[in-house]
Write a protein that holds these residues in place. Structure first.
Motif, PDB file in Angstrom:
ATOM      1  N   GLY A  52       0.683  -1.374  -0.024  1.00 50.04           N
ATOM      2  CA  GLY A  52       0.015   0.074  -0.009  1.00 50.04           C
ATOM      3  C   GLY A  52       0.835   1.362   0.103  1.00 50.04           C
ATOM      4  O   GLY A  52       2.018   1.473  -0.578  1.00 50.04           O
ATOM      5  N   GLU A  53       0.257   2.353   0.794  1.00 52.77           N
ATOM      6  CA  GLU A  53       0.971   3.565   0.698  1.00 52.77           C
ATOM      7  C   GLU A  53       2.393   3.703   1.512  1.00 52.77           C
ATOM      8  O   GLU A  53       3.022   4.435   1.641  1.00 52.77           O
ATOM      9  CB  GLU A  53      -0.070   4.705   1.210  1.00 52.77           C
ATOM     10  N   HIS A  54       2.598   2.419   2.315  1.00 55.72           N
ATOM     11  CA  HIS A  54       3.624   2.302   2.997  1.00 55.72           C
ATOM     12  C   HIS A  54       4.865   2.398   2.208  1.00 55.72           C
ATOM     13  O   HIS A  54       6.076   2.272   2.637  1.00 55.72           O
ATOM     14  CB  HIS A  54       3.477   1.398   4.003  1.00 55.72           C
ATOM     15  N   THR A  55       4.749   1.944   1.061  1.00 63.24           N
ATOM     16  CA  THR A  55       5.689   1.542   0.303  1.00 63.24           C
ATOM     17  C   THR A  55       6.405   2.685  -0.333  1.00 63.24           C
ATOM     18  O   THR A  55       7.820   2.653  -0.721  1.00 63.24           O
ATOM     19  CB  THR A  55       5.491   0.760  -0.908  1.00 63.24           C
ATOM     20  N   ASN A  56       5.797   3.822  -0.205  1.00 63.04           N
ATOM     21  CA  ASN A  56       6.553   4.945  -0.985  1.00 63.04           C
ATOM     22  C   ASN A  56       7.330   5.706   0.217  1.00 63.04           C
ATOM     23  O   ASN A  56       7.209   5.794   1.363  1.00 63.04           O
ATOM     24  CB  ASN A  56       5.352   5.956  -1.151  1.00 63.04           C
ATOM     25  N   ASN A  57       8.689   6.064  -0.323  1.00 62.51           N
ATOM     26  CA  ASN A  57       9.413   6.924   0.331  1.00 62.51           C
ATOM     27  C   ASN A  57       9.408   8.309   0.144  1.00 62.51           C
ATOM     28  O   ASN A  57       9.985   8.985  -0.782  1.00 62.51           O
ATOM     29  CB  ASN A  57      10.861   6.548   0.118  1.00 62.51           C
ATOM     30  N   TYR A  58       8.667   8.889   1.197  1.00 62.49           N
ATOM     31  CA  TYR A  58       7.961  10.383   0.788  1.00 62.49           C
ATOM     32  C   TYR A  58       9.259  11.200   0.862  1.00 62.49           C
ATOM     33  O   TYR A  58       9.276  12.121   0.132  1.00 62.49           O
ATOM     34  CB  TYR A  58       6.896  10.570   1.735  1.00 62.49           C
ATOM     35  N   PRO A  59      10.180  11.221   1.830  1.00 65.02           N
ATOM     36  CA  PRO A  59      11.405  12.300   1.743  1.00 65.02           C
ATOM     37  C   PRO A  59      11.955  12.135   0.361  1.00 65.02           C
ATOM     38  O   PRO A  59      12.348  13.228  -0.212  1.00 65.02           O
ATOM     39  CB  PRO A  59      12.104  11.716   2.798  1.00 65.02           C
ATOM     40  N   GLU A  60      12.112  11.089  -0.154  1.00 70.94           N
ATOM     41  CA  GLU A  60      12.875  10.821  -1.614  1.00 70.94           C
ATOM     42  C   GLU A  60      11.890  11.626  -2.787  1.00 70.94           C
ATOM     43  O   GLU A  60      12.515  12.148  -3.358  1.00 70.94           O
ATOM     44  CB  GLU A  60      13.190   9.362  -1.872  1.00 70.94           C
ATOM     45  N   LEU A  78      -3.417  11.769  -0.364  1.00 72.55           N
ATOM     46  CA  LEU A  78      -4.144  11.228  -1.800  1.00 72.55           C
ATOM     47  C   LEU A  78      -3.856   9.765  -1.739  1.00 72.55           C
ATOM     48  O   LEU A  78      -4.611   8.956  -2.071  1.00 72.55           O
ATOM     49  CB  LEU A  78      -3.727  11.993  -2.948  1.00 72.55           C
ATOM     50  N   ASP A  79      -2.533   9.383  -1.697  1.00 69.61           N
ATOM     51  CA  ASP A  79      -2.298   8.015  -1.514  1.00 69.61           C
ATOM     52  C   ASP A  79      -3.006   7.232  -0.547  1.00 69.61           C
ATOM     53  O   ASP A  79      -3.311   6.012  -0.787  1.00 69.61           O
ATOM     54  CB  ASP A  79      -0.657   7.818  -1.468  1.00 69.61           C
ATOM     55  N   GLN A  80      -3.357   7.718   0.902  1.00 72.27           N
ATOM     56  CA  GLN A  80      -4.154   6.949   1.561  1.00 72.27           C
ATOM     57  C   GLN A  80      -5.300   6.986   1.235  1.00 72.27           C
ATOM     58  O   GLN A  80      -5.932   5.913   1.417  1.00 72.27           O
ATOM     59  CB  GLN A  80      -4.099   8.062   2.975  1.00 72.27           C
ATOM     60  N   VAL A  81      -6.177   7.944   0.661  1.00 75.68           N
ATOM     61  CA  VAL A  81      -7.565   7.929   0.115  1.00 75.68           C
ATOM     62  C   VAL A  81      -7.485   6.726  -0.945  1.00 75.68           C
ATOM     63  O   VAL A  81      -8.609   5.914  -1.096  1.00 75.68           O
ATOM     64  CB  VAL A  81      -7.778   9.123  -0.379  1.00 75.68           C
ATOM     65  N   GLU A  82      -6.682   6.878  -1.875  1.00 72.04           N
ATOM     66  CA  GLU A  82      -6.388   5.706  -2.724  1.00 72.04           C
ATOM     67  C   GLU A  82      -6.373   4.505  -2.271  1.00 72.04           C
ATOM     68  O   GLU A  82      -7.096   3.354  -2.840  1.00 72.04           O
ATOM     69  CB  GLU A  82      -5.243   5.903  -3.878  1.00 72.04           C
ATOM     70  N   GLN A  83      -5.662   4.190  -1.306  1.00 71.39           N
ATOM     71  CA  GLN A  83      -5.501   2.743  -0.666  1.00 71.39           C
ATOM     72  C   GLN A  83      -6.902   2.739   0.071  1.00 71.39           C
ATOM     73  O   GLN A  83      -7.220   1.193   0.095  1.00 71.39           O
ATOM     74  CB  GLN A  83      -4.302   2.895   0.286  1.00 71.39           C
ATOM     75  N   ILE A  84      -7.486   3.409   0.745  1.00 74.56           N
ATOM     76  CA  ILE A  84      -8.836   3.245   1.472  1.00 74.56           C
ATOM     77  C   ILE A  84      -9.859   2.816   0.267  1.00 74.56           C
ATOM     78  O   ILE A  84     -10.693   1.828   0.478  1.00 74.56           O
ATOM     79  CB  ILE A  84      -9.421   4.266   2.156  1.00 74.56           C
ATOM     80  N   GLN A  85      -9.821   3.527  -0.843  1.00 75.48           N
ATOM     81  CA  GLN A  85     -10.707   2.964  -1.841  1.00 75.48           C
ATOM     82  C   GLN A  85     -10.512   1.703  -2.354  1.00 75.48           C
ATOM     83  O   GLN A  85     -11.369   0.961  -2.563  1.00 75.48           O
ATOM     84  CB  GLN A  85     -10.705   4.019  -2.965  1.00 75.48           C
ATOM     85  N   LYS A  86      -9.337   1.250  -2.562  1.00 76.78           N
ATOM     86  CA  LYS A  86      -8.846  -0.016  -3.062  1.00 76.78           C
ATOM     87  C   LYS A  86      -9.640  -0.944  -1.868  1.00 76.78           C
ATOM     88  O   LYS A  86     -10.263  -2.170  -2.519  1.00 76.78           O
ATOM     89  CB  LYS A  86      -7.371  -0.207  -3.258  1.00 76.78           C
TER      90      LYS A  86
END
Length: 141
Positions: A52-60, A78-86
């Protein structure tokens, strides 16, 4: 179907992002001999699976795209909302499958109870006719 196959030396690291949803299997194979493992050799495997959204390295991502803190936080949301929708879509699918299974089971139970009732009525009719013919043969009726 093999999606990713790689060979490493004594150490290796890789990142893989699946673009298809569903069940995935991870198969590991060591090319060292069994005797080396029994002779004191060690095989250590560390798996860190992120979904899910935990895979993104946001500082990078922020450094690469030159995002402000507010823009970065908006992207995270937005990534969290997308994950919730999935997750909601998946739960809807599971609910639909469960409903179909429940309706099928309910229909089978209904037909089984109807069949049992018909057999019980036919058995009762047969017993009454048999008893009637028995009593007529014995001239009790």
């Amino acid at each position: 179907q093999v999606i990713l196959s790689r060979q490493y030396g004594s150490e290796g690291r890789f990142t893989f992002t699946s673009h298809t949803p569903g069940e995935h299997q991870i198969c590991l194979h060591s090319n060292s001999t069994r005797m080396a493992l029994f002779a004191g050799g060690k095989l250590r495997v560390h798996l860190d699976i992120q979904v899910g959204e935990h895979t993104n390295n946001y500082p990078e991502i922020a450094a690469k795209d030159k995002l402000t803190e507010l823009q970065l936080r908006a992207r995270q949301l937005l990534d969290q909302v997308e994950q919730i929708q999935k997750e909601q879509n998946y739960q809807r699918y599971r609910e639909e499958r469960f409903r179909m299974t429940s309706e099928s089971t309910n229909q089978r139970v209904l037909w089984w109870s109807i069949a049992q009732t018909v057999i019980l009525i036919l058995t009762g009719i047969w017993q009454m006719r048999h008893l009637k013919s028995f009593f007529e043969a014995k001239k009790l009726v």
